[in-house]
Design an enzyme around this catalytic site. Structure first.
Site, mmCIF file in Angstrom:
data_model
loop_
_atom_site.group_PDB
_atom_site.id
_atom_site.type_symbol
_atom_site.label_atom_id
_atom_site.label_comp_id
_atom_site.label_asym_id
_atom_site.label_seq_id
_atom_site.Cartn_x
_atom_site.Cartn_y
_atom_site.Cartn_z
ATOM 1 N N GLY A 131 0.833 -1.206 0.000
ATOM 2 C CA GLY A 131 0.000 0.000 0.000
ATOM 3 C C GLY A 131 0.862 1.249 0.000
ATOM 4 N N LEU A 132 1.945 1.201 0.776
ATOM 5 C CA LEU A 132 2.846 2.354 0.822
ATOM 6 C C LEU A 132 3.440 2.618 -0.570
ATOM 7 C CD1 LEU A 132 4.648 4.478 2.234
ATOM 8 C CD2 LEU A 132 6.272 2.626 2.719
ATOM 9 N N ASP A 157 -0.026 7.338 1.986
ATOM 10 C CA ASP A 157 -0.480 5.975 2.292
ATOM 11 C C ASP A 157 -1.634 6.069 3.286
ATOM 12 O OD1 ASP A 157 -0.638 3.247 2.549
ATOM 13 O OD2 ASP A 157 1.139 3.058 3.819
ATOM 14 N N ASP A 217 -1.495 -5.846 -0.065
ATOM 15 C CA ASP A 217 -1.621 -5.132 1.205
ATOM 16 C C ASP A 217 -2.951 -4.374 1.113
ATOM 17 O OD1 ASP A 217 -1.531 -3.342 3.267
ATOM 18 O OD2 ASP A 217 0.236 -2.257 2.549
ATOM 19 N N ASP A 240 -4.782 -2.866 3.288
ATOM 20 C CA ASP A 240 -5.072 -1.883 4.346
ATOM 21 C C ASP A 240 -6.149 -2.441 5.286
ATOM 22 O OD1 ASP A 240 -3.164 -0.305 3.231
ATOM 23 O OD2 ASP A 240 -4.558 1.004 2.148
ATOM 24 N N GLU A 295 -5.412 -5.187 7.864
ATOM 25 C CA GLU A 295 -4.861 -4.832 9.178
ATOM 26 C C GLU A 295 -5.965 -4.309 10.084
ATOM 27 O OE1 GLU A 295 -2.291 -2.133 6.920
ATOM 28 O OE2 GLU A 295 -2.709 -0.582 8.402
ATOM 29 N N LYS A 351 -6.891 4.484 6.930
ATOM 30 C CA LYS A 351 -5.701 4.160 7.716
ATOM 31 C C LYS A 351 -4.554 5.126 7.426
ATOM 32 C CE LYS A 351 -2.607 2.529 5.952
ATOM 33 N NZ LYS A 351 -1.428 1.894 5.335
ATOM 34 N N ASN A 356 -0.147 5.002 7.489
ATOM 35 C CA ASN A 356 0.961 4.049 7.564
ATOM 36 C C ASN A 356 1.391 3.870 9.016
ATOM 37 O OD1 ASN A 356 4.054 3.384 7.554
ATOM 38 N ND2 ASN A 356 3.220 2.676 5.615
ATOM 39 N N ARG A 384 -3.524 -8.923 9.857
ATOM 40 C CA ARG A 384 -2.326 -8.209 10.331
ATOM 41 C C ARG A 384 -2.640 -7.542 11.669
ATOM 42 N NH1 ARG A 384 0.710 -3.548 6.766
ATOM 43 N NH2 ARG A 384 1.100 -2.061 8.444
HETATM 44 C C1 SPV Z 1 3.146 -1.521 3.193
HETATM 45 O O1 SPV Z 1 4.086 -1.970 2.549
HETATM 46 O O2 SPV Z 1 2.381 -0.660 2.761
HETATM 47 C C2 SPV Z 1 2.914 -2.000 4.565
HETATM 48 C C3 SPV Z 1 4.025 -2.454 5.334
HETATM 49 O O3 SPV Z 1 1.806 -1.887 5.010
HETATM 50 S S1 SPV Z 1 4.498 -1.155 6.333
HETATM 51 O O4 SPV Z 1 4.736 -0.012 5.498
HETATM 52 O O5 SPV Z 1 5.679 -1.659 6.983
HETATM 53 O O6 SPV Z 1 3.438 -0.881 7.278
HETATM 54 MG MG MG Z 2 0.577 -0.806 3.975
#
Ligand code: SPV
Ligand code: MG
Length: 549
Positions: free
Chosen positions: A53-54, A64, A91, A93, A120, A126, A128, A165
């Site tokens: 997601g990021l 994010d 991912d 979210d 998650e 959400k 990050n 998660r």
């Molecule tokens: C992502 O890769 O978007 C994740 C992992 O959710 S983290 O950035 O570590 O939360």
């Molecule tokens: Mg993420």
């Protein structure tokens, strides 16, 4: 590695992910955020992709924080999935809403051959986890369990994976809350637990896995505790490691470095060797496959026509006009003779042209052509020039004089003929103006203009009218076609003729006569006017008029 277009052999992506998850081995999946990065992840050898997601939000240039809509994410996943065969774990979210949004998400992911989704236990929208993670509210356990159940009840493929998660450690709720949630999510049907931590050491992850004791597969994201030796994860019986953001971070580092260098130096000369060649990008896009497909689907078995243009001569009868250039570079009606030829070729989809130059070859405009030079043009004839281009001979080619002007249909009709060697003959002997030398043609039959497609053989071609042979059937205009086995015949004849002492003086008509004499038919395609060649100053005026009509 898949190549474009879409490789439809995508069955089993869900089961591949399940195998990674349940295998006794520690597995690694790598972040990707678009088609090209997904392709690279697979090409590198990874067995799975983390659609982060990021990283996906970052490549869109947004935060994010669910700023990109979930359908925008799913659209990107489609590009990623189309170019890869390995499974993608999204991912997801928080599932982009409540249980109902989760149901629709799972349906849409399966339609795009995504192998699983990780959700998650935070609230929508959400943020990050590494941004003020400890202050972010967690989802209600029961509500989150309902979301897991709704997802599991919606999937068609039994192997589609839903990973739960746990954010309890990052949000500061402690280990027992993390374990309580893990148990609840496991009960609700989650196929694995992703336990997240933002410490720089793996301590809480290791404590969790110890307490969890393999009740279901555990996934980790060692972004902050990156210095931990991988063996530690292996010994802790962790199922899968996600390298969560390293492709996007690597690309930002590369883009910053290269961009700054180019900006500073106002040149790209310095960095050319430190970036991939454009060819590599084409390869990643599967350009070769498209070329092959074009051969298969666009030309229906017919290979592309090549052209050889003979343009070594000065055109002595043009005097001063060719003082500094060969005849083909004369401008008629605003365009050089060569450009006119190339334009006619383009209309017939002839995109490979080799020009054999000699006199003042440096003045030839080489755009869109390959230039070959007959350095002995002063002492040699056409066959010597033709041989200079032998590397570019093709079993579907035309050979043409560079000073020819003709109506487009003449070339189009020639390309429609089926003979292996076919010459174009103008049957309008009487009325045609003849400058330069004429190549009189004697044929098996005269032109019957009442017939469209005639089967005519060349008997002889000669610069002078041969009285005993009767009336010639016409004049060769300086255009011929070679196809299929005709190429072998042409090559053989050229090889044999080279043994003759006078080879350096021989012309194309000599070659045609040789072919006929040695039993290889040369076919004739009749036309009636609509062309001219440029030999004299008077021809230039005529040519000007010709281009206007
Ligand atoms: C992502 O890769 O978007 C994740 C992992 O959710 S983290 O950035 O570590 O939360
Ligand atoms: Mg993420």
């Amino acid at each position: 590695m898949a190549t474009l277009p879409i490789d439809n052999n995508t069955t089993g992506k869900c089961s591949q992910l399940r195998q990674l998850l349940t295998s006794p081995k520690l597995e690694f999946i790598m972040e990707a955020h678009n088609g090209i990065s997904a392709h690279l992840v697979e090409e590198t050898g990874f067995n799975g992709i983390w659609a982060s997601g990021l990283a996906i939000s970052a490549q869109y240039g947004v935060r994010d924080s669910n700023e990109a809509s979930w359908t925008q994410v799913v659209d990107m996943l489609e590009f990623m999935s189309d170019v890869t065969r390995i499974p993608i774990l999204l991912d997801g979210d928080t599932g982009y809403g409540n249980f109902n949004n989760m149901r629709r998400l799972v349906k849409k992911l399966e339609q795009r051959k995504i192998a699983g989704v990780c959700i998650e236990d935070k609230q929508f929208p959400k943020i990050n986890s590494f941004i003020n993670g400890e202050r972010q509210p967690l989802a209600d356990v029961n509500e989150f369990c309902g979301k897991i159940k709704a997802g599991k009840d919606s999937q068609d493929d039994p192997d589609f994976c839903i990973i739960a998660r746990i954010e309890a450690l990052i949000a500061g709720w402690g280990m027992s809350e993390a374990l309580r949630r893990a148990e609840a999510y496991h009960e609700a049907g989650a196929d694995g637990i992703l336990i997240h931590s933002k410490l720089s050491r793996p301590n809480e992850i290791l404590e969790f896995t110890h307490e969890w004791a393999g009740r279901s597969p555990v996934i980790i994201v060692p972004t902050t505790y990156y210095s931990t030796p991988t063996e530690v994860f292996r010994n802790a019986n962790i199922s899968m490691v996600i390298w969560a953001n390293h492709m996007i971070r690597a690309s930002v580092a590369a883009m910053e470095r290269i961009g700054k260098e180019i900006y500073k130096s106002e040149s790209v000369a310095n960095i050319e060797d430190s970036i991939v060649p454009v060819k590599r990008i084409f390869a990643l896009q599967g350009a070769d496959e498209l070329t092959q497909a074009q051969e298969r689907y666009l030309h229906t078995g017919q290979s592309e026509t090549h052209a050889i243009v003979l343009a070594a001569s000065r055109g002595n009868a043009l005097y001063e006009l060719t003082h500094d250039r060969p005849k083909v570079m004369l401008t008629i009606g605003g365009k050089t003779l060569l450009r006119r030829l190339l334009d006619e070729f383009k209309k017939q989809n002839i995109n490979h042209t080799t020009v054999v130059a000699g006199y003042k070859s440096g003045s030839i405009d080489t755009s869109g052509i390959k230039l070959c030079i007959n350095t002995e043009y002063e002492s040699t004839g056409e066959l010597h020039s033709l041989l200079c281009a032998s590397e570019d001979f093709h079993d579907n080619m035309i050979i043409i004089y560079g000073d020819l002007l003709f109506r487009g249909y003449i070339l189009a009709d020639l390309l429609g003929t089926s003979g292996e060697i076919v010459i174009v003959v103008d049957s309008t002997l009487e009325s045609s103006h003849i400058s330069g030398s004429a190549d009189y043609v004697y044929c098996s039959k005269p032109d019957d203009r009442g017939m469209f497609s005639q089967d005519i053989d060349l008997l002889h071609i000669s610069e002078n009218q041969v009285v005993e042979a009767g009336k010639p059937a016409g004049r060769w205009i300086g255009m011929l076609r070679v196809q299929g086995k005709g190429l072998e015949r042409l090559n053989n004849a050229l090889t044999e003729l080279q043994n003759q002492d006078d080879f350096s003086k021989l012309t194309i008509p000599d070659l045609l006569n040789y072919l006929v004499k040695t039993g290889h038919p040369v076919k004739v395609h009749y036309i009636h006017g609509h062309w001219l060649d440029v030999n004299t100053i008077e021809d230039i005026d005529r040519a000007g008029d010709f281009t206007k009509t």
